[in-house]
Design an enzyme around this catalytic site. Sequence first.
Site, short mmCIF file in Angstrom:
data_model
loop_
_atom_site.label_atom_id
_atom_site.label_comp_id
_atom_site.label_asym_id
_atom_site.label_seq_id
_atom_site.Cartn_x
_atom_site.Cartn_y
_atom_site.Cartn_z
N GLU A 152 34.63 42.75 29.76
CA GLU A 152 35.96 42.14 29.82
C GLU A 152 36.26 41.37 28.53
O GLU A 152 35.57 40.40 28.23
CB GLU A 152 36.00 41.18 31.01
CG GLU A 152 37.33 40.46 31.17
CD GLU A 152 37.36 39.57 32.41
OE1 GLU A 152 36.30 39.03 32.78
OE2 GLU A 152 38.45 39.44 32.99
N GLU A 246 42.69 37.94 40.17
CA GLU A 246 41.73 36.87 39.83
C GLU A 246 42.58 35.70 39.37
O GLU A 246 42.95 35.59 38.21
CB GLU A 246 40.77 37.31 38.73
CG GLU A 246 39.74 36.22 38.44
CD GLU A 246 38.92 36.52 37.20
OE1 GLU A 246 37.70 36.40 37.27
OE2 GLU A 246 39.51 36.87 36.16
C1 LER Z 1 36.30 36.57 34.58
O1 LER Z 1 36.75 37.81 35.08
C2 LER Z 1 37.28 35.97 33.70
O2 LER Z 1 38.39 36.42 33.59
C3 LER Z 1 36.91 34.79 32.90
O3 LER Z 1 38.01 33.97 32.68
C4 LER Z 1 35.77 34.03 33.45
O4 LER Z 1 35.79 32.75 32.99
MN MN Z 2 39.00 38.26 34.58
#
Ligand code: LER
Ligand code: MN
Length: 272
Positions: A152, A246
């Site tokens: 990510e 999220e």
């Molecule tokens: C985790 O998926 C994310 O987006 C981060 O901001 C974790 O701190």
């Molecule tokens: Mn994330």
Amino acid sequence: MKMKYSIVLSTQPASFSALSYQGKLDENIRKIKEFGYDGVELAVRDPRLLDLNSLQQILQNYQLSVPAIGTGQVFGEENLSFTNPDQKIRQKTIERIKTHIELAEQLHAVIIIGLVRGKNAGGIKKEQTEQWLVEALQDCAAFRSEVKIAIEPINRYETDILNTVSDSLTFLEKLKMENVGLLLDTFHMNIEEPDFVNSIIAAGEKIFHFHVADSNRWFPGAGHINFIPILKTLKDVFYQGYISGEMLPLPDPDSSAKNMLDYFKKIDFQFN
Ligand code: LER
Ligand code: MN
């Protein structure tokens, strides 16, 4: 093509703030199903603390899948990372992530590599840090070649390793592992990417998972990101995975979860 939606549930209480639900698996997974989600993304610190049989029973009862498993708590709660200068800590991190990979194999989920990659440490050359990250990811990716791993890109305020889609795509070329791709997160993209649409097109088939939150990390619709071109471009690049919320559980977890789905239902019909 109908998009599939999921939302993050931490299997244990944790300090990371963008978690919709924590613990109480039966109650929370039931709610997530009732709201109309197709899946539940699990944030897991230590898979050995999970009762896999009872989790699978709950998932089966409510007919929900697990598109992805988050690993950030390994760093956030235990300070383990792939790029810690201490070799023993790097090795412990690899071993822990391999237990996540075994869990992902059981649940047919993608493994998320977010903050567990760590940060550049003082006195260590960036090339060395990158080499540690390459070695750790090659080891993990080869451990179960059928389990997909998604790196990510994370904004500069949380890490100084791989902030942008472009840098992460270059990194994937160095890694040369077919089962490693990317997780794009609209909250980070809003800070780091010049343009949402072009970055999604550039990542294309390497997009293994997708996180959504608005500019303020509330549910989509609560800030100033325009999700219409984002959703359209995901369809244009034939993204087959989930759109996973999220986000900060505000004003409260249930309203946030419901608002996200209501919002996407409103904009999704335009493309069907
Ligand atoms: C985790 O998926 C994310 O987006 C981060 O901001 C974790 O701190
Ligand atoms: Mn994330």
